[in-house]
Design an enzyme around this catalytic site. Sequence first.
Site, mmCIF file in Angstrom:
data_model
loop_
_atom_site.group_PDB
_atom_site.id
_atom_site.type_symbol
_atom_site.label_atom_id
_atom_site.label_comp_id
_atom_site.label_asym_id
_atom_site.label_seq_id
_atom_site.Cartn_x
_atom_site.Cartn_y
_atom_site.Cartn_z
ATOM 1 N N SER A 128 0.851 -1.184 0.000
ATOM 2 C CA SER A 128 0.000 0.000 0.000
ATOM 3 C C SER A 128 0.893 1.242 0.000
ATOM 4 O O SER A 128 1.878 1.295 -0.751
ATOM 5 C CB SER A 128 -0.943 -0.067 1.211
ATOM 6 O OG SER A 128 -1.824 1.006 1.221
ATOM 7 N N TYR A 134 -5.120 8.005 -6.404
ATOM 8 C CA TYR A 134 -4.054 7.140 -5.885
ATOM 9 C C TYR A 134 -4.191 6.976 -4.369
ATOM 10 O O TYR A 134 -4.195 5.847 -3.853
ATOM 11 C CB TYR A 134 -2.680 7.725 -6.228
ATOM 12 C CG TYR A 134 -1.537 6.908 -5.666
ATOM 13 C CD1 TYR A 134 -1.181 5.696 -6.249
ATOM 14 C CD2 TYR A 134 -0.821 7.335 -4.550
ATOM 15 C CE1 TYR A 134 -0.134 4.924 -5.729
ATOM 16 C CE2 TYR A 134 0.214 6.578 -4.024
ATOM 17 C CZ TYR A 134 0.562 5.374 -4.620
ATOM 18 O OH TYR A 134 1.578 4.620 -4.102
ATOM 19 N N LYS A 190 -5.095 3.503 -2.218
ATOM 20 C CA LYS A 190 -4.262 2.911 -1.170
ATOM 21 C C LYS A 190 -5.032 2.835 0.158
ATOM 22 O O LYS A 190 -4.796 1.921 0.959
ATOM 23 C CB LYS A 190 -2.959 3.694 -1.020
ATOM 24 C CG LYS A 190 -2.059 3.594 -2.260
ATOM 25 C CD LYS A 190 -1.684 2.160 -2.595
ATOM 26 C CE LYS A 190 -0.689 2.045 -3.732
ATOM 27 N NZ LYS A 190 -0.309 0.669 -4.053
HETATM 28 N N1 LIG Z 1 7.923 4.552 -5.116
HETATM 29 C C1 LIG Z 1 7.249 5.120 -4.122
HETATM 30 O O1 LIG Z 1 7.556 6.253 -3.682
HETATM 31 C C2 LIG Z 1 6.109 4.381 -3.458
HETATM 32 C C3 LIG Z 1 5.633 4.870 -2.227
HETATM 33 C C4 LIG Z 1 4.590 4.188 -1.599
HETATM 34 C C5 LIG Z 1 4.029 3.081 -2.194
HETATM 35 N N2 LIG Z 1 4.505 2.630 -3.398
HETATM 36 C C6 LIG Z 1 3.846 1.462 -3.981
HETATM 37 O O2 LIG Z 1 4.800 0.448 -4.161
HETATM 38 C C7 LIG Z 1 4.467 -0.341 -5.302
HETATM 39 C C8 LIG Z 1 5.670 -0.386 -6.234
HETATM 40 O O3 LIG Z 1 6.022 0.939 -6.600
HETATM 41 P P1 LIG Z 1 7.399 1.248 -7.379
HETATM 42 O O4 LIG Z 1 7.639 2.715 -7.257
HETATM 43 O O5 LIG Z 1 8.430 0.286 -6.942
HETATM 44 O O6 LIG Z 1 6.944 0.939 -8.872
HETATM 45 P P2 LIG Z 1 7.839 0.934 -10.226
HETATM 46 O O7 LIG Z 1 9.265 1.163 -9.954
HETATM 47 O O8 LIG Z 1 7.113 1.837 -11.171
HETATM 48 O O9 LIG Z 1 7.632 -0.566 -10.731
HETATM 49 C C9 LIG Z 1 6.333 -0.987 -11.025
HETATM 50 C C10 LIG Z 1 6.350 -2.457 -11.344
HETATM 51 O O10 LIG Z 1 4.994 -2.863 -11.603
HETATM 52 C C11 LIG Z 1 4.880 -3.319 -12.968
HETATM 53 N N3 LIG Z 1 3.600 -2.874 -13.499
HETATM 54 C C12 LIG Z 1 3.191 -1.590 -13.701
HETATM 55 N N4 LIG Z 1 1.981 -1.568 -14.272
HETATM 56 C C13 LIG Z 1 1.600 -2.875 -14.410
HETATM 57 C C14 LIG Z 1 0.460 -3.501 -14.954
HETATM 58 N N5 LIG Z 1 -0.550 -2.789 -15.498
HETATM 59 N N6 LIG Z 1 0.397 -4.854 -14.943
HETATM 60 C C15 LIG Z 1 1.426 -5.600 -14.424
HETATM 61 N N7 LIG Z 1 2.536 -5.048 -13.911
HETATM 62 C C16 LIG Z 1 2.631 -3.698 -13.912
HETATM 63 C C17 LIG Z 1 6.090 -2.690 -13.688
HETATM 64 O O11 LIG Z 1 6.496 -3.430 -14.840
HETATM 65 P P3 LIG Z 1 5.866 -3.141 -16.299
HETATM 66 O O12 LIG Z 1 5.869 -1.641 -16.461
HETATM 67 O O13 LIG Z 1 6.731 -3.872 -17.245
HETATM 68 O O14 LIG Z 1 4.477 -3.693 -16.273
HETATM 69 C C18 LIG Z 1 7.138 -2.773 -12.593
HETATM 70 O O15 LIG Z 1 7.640 -4.103 -12.492
HETATM 71 C C19 LIG Z 1 3.242 0.310 -5.919
HETATM 72 O O16 LIG Z 1 2.082 -0.351 -5.500
HETATM 73 C C20 LIG Z 1 3.289 1.718 -5.373
HETATM 74 O O17 LIG Z 1 2.009 2.321 -5.307
HETATM 75 C C21 LIG Z 1 5.532 3.252 -4.044
#
Ligand SMILES: NC(=O)c1ccc[n+]([C@@H]2O[C@H](COP(=O)([O-])OP(=O)(O)OC[C@H]3O[C@@H](n4cnc5c(N)ncnc54)[C@H](OP(=O)(O)O)[C@@H]3O)[C@@H](O)[C@H]2O)c1
Length: 243
Positions: free
Chosen positions: A124, A138, A142
């Site tokens: 989340s 968003y 969450k």
């Molecule tokens: N980064 C932050 O600051 C942060 C903070 C709080 C929470 N989060 C949460 O943590 C999680 C991961 O975030 P992240 O920043 O690590 O993401 P990220 O670096 O953008 O990576 C996203 C991953 O999900 C895959 N993905 C995206 N869209 C998809 C789809 N439609 N179907 C299947 N796979 C998909 C991407 O691969 P493909 O593009 O090849 O599909 C990639 O492997 C998310 O739920 C995000 O909301 C992130």
Amino acid sequence: MTGASAGIGRALAGELAAAGYTVTGVARDEERLRAAVGALGDGHTALTADLATAHGRARVVQAVRDTRFDVLVNNAGVAVTGPFADVDLDTAVGMMELNCVAPVTLAHAYLAAARPGDALINISSVLAFAPAAGLSVYSASKAFLTSFSESLWLEHRARGVYVMNLCPGITATASQAYDGDDVPASMVQTPEQVAATAIAVLHRRRRPTVVSGRRNTVFAAAMRLLPRRMVLRMLGAAQGPPS
Ligand SMILES: NC(=O)c1ccc[n+]([C@@H]2O[C@H](COP(=O)([O-])OP(=O)(O)OC[C@H]3O[C@@H](n4cnc5c(N)ncnc54)[C@H](OP(=O)(O)O)[C@@H]3O)[C@@H](O)[C@H]2O)c1
């Protein structure tokens, strides 16, 4: 493990593989996914699917039914920014399909057959506790995922199946590039730090909701304890006057 090819998902896949789990990684971009899964070592699998679509979710549900998994991680998620009325509606709905419908769909298939000792991890965000202007869908997605996960934690505790609601704060991933101008560096975690928190909590299995990092924990606690109107006023002030 959904979203295993980048960011938090890639780091967590690495931690799980190092802990002895055999990982099935899910993402859309096959080449990037294969590279990430290949880097984990031998025996791990790549499954390409777009989880924002019913067809993609059905592919992964089939895999969940066909294969025995000790842990399912719903990590793939997207954050679209901008004033709500300016965001394309299909984009906003697609975000809900990925951030909400996909975790519900995969959790349903997984928990139906889960055994004592199994675990479901939903990724989340601290924004689950903070309604954020410019990130309205968003942060609402969450909040949904956090409430859903906590209910599941309670439902499945008695049968020995652990459900974790992991809430990262700002994490430096390719899709969320934070420079020092926007946010102080002390507020930003690495994907590896978030993954290490997840693994430590997976071993302990005590609480449903885990916030990654000390500063994020304080932030999330304040958001939960303060009166809602005060939270909204504080977040509005942090955002500055409307432009
Ligand atoms: N980064 C932050 O600051 C942060 C903070 C709080 C929470 N989060 C949460 O943590 C999680 C991961 O975030 P992240 O920043 O690590 O993401 P990220 O670096 O953008 O990576 C996203 C991953 O999900 C895959 N993905 C995206 N869209 C998809 C789809 N439609 N179907 C299947 N796979 C998909 C991407 O691969 P493909 O593009 O090849 O599909 C990639 O492997 C998310 O739920 C995000 O909301 C992130």
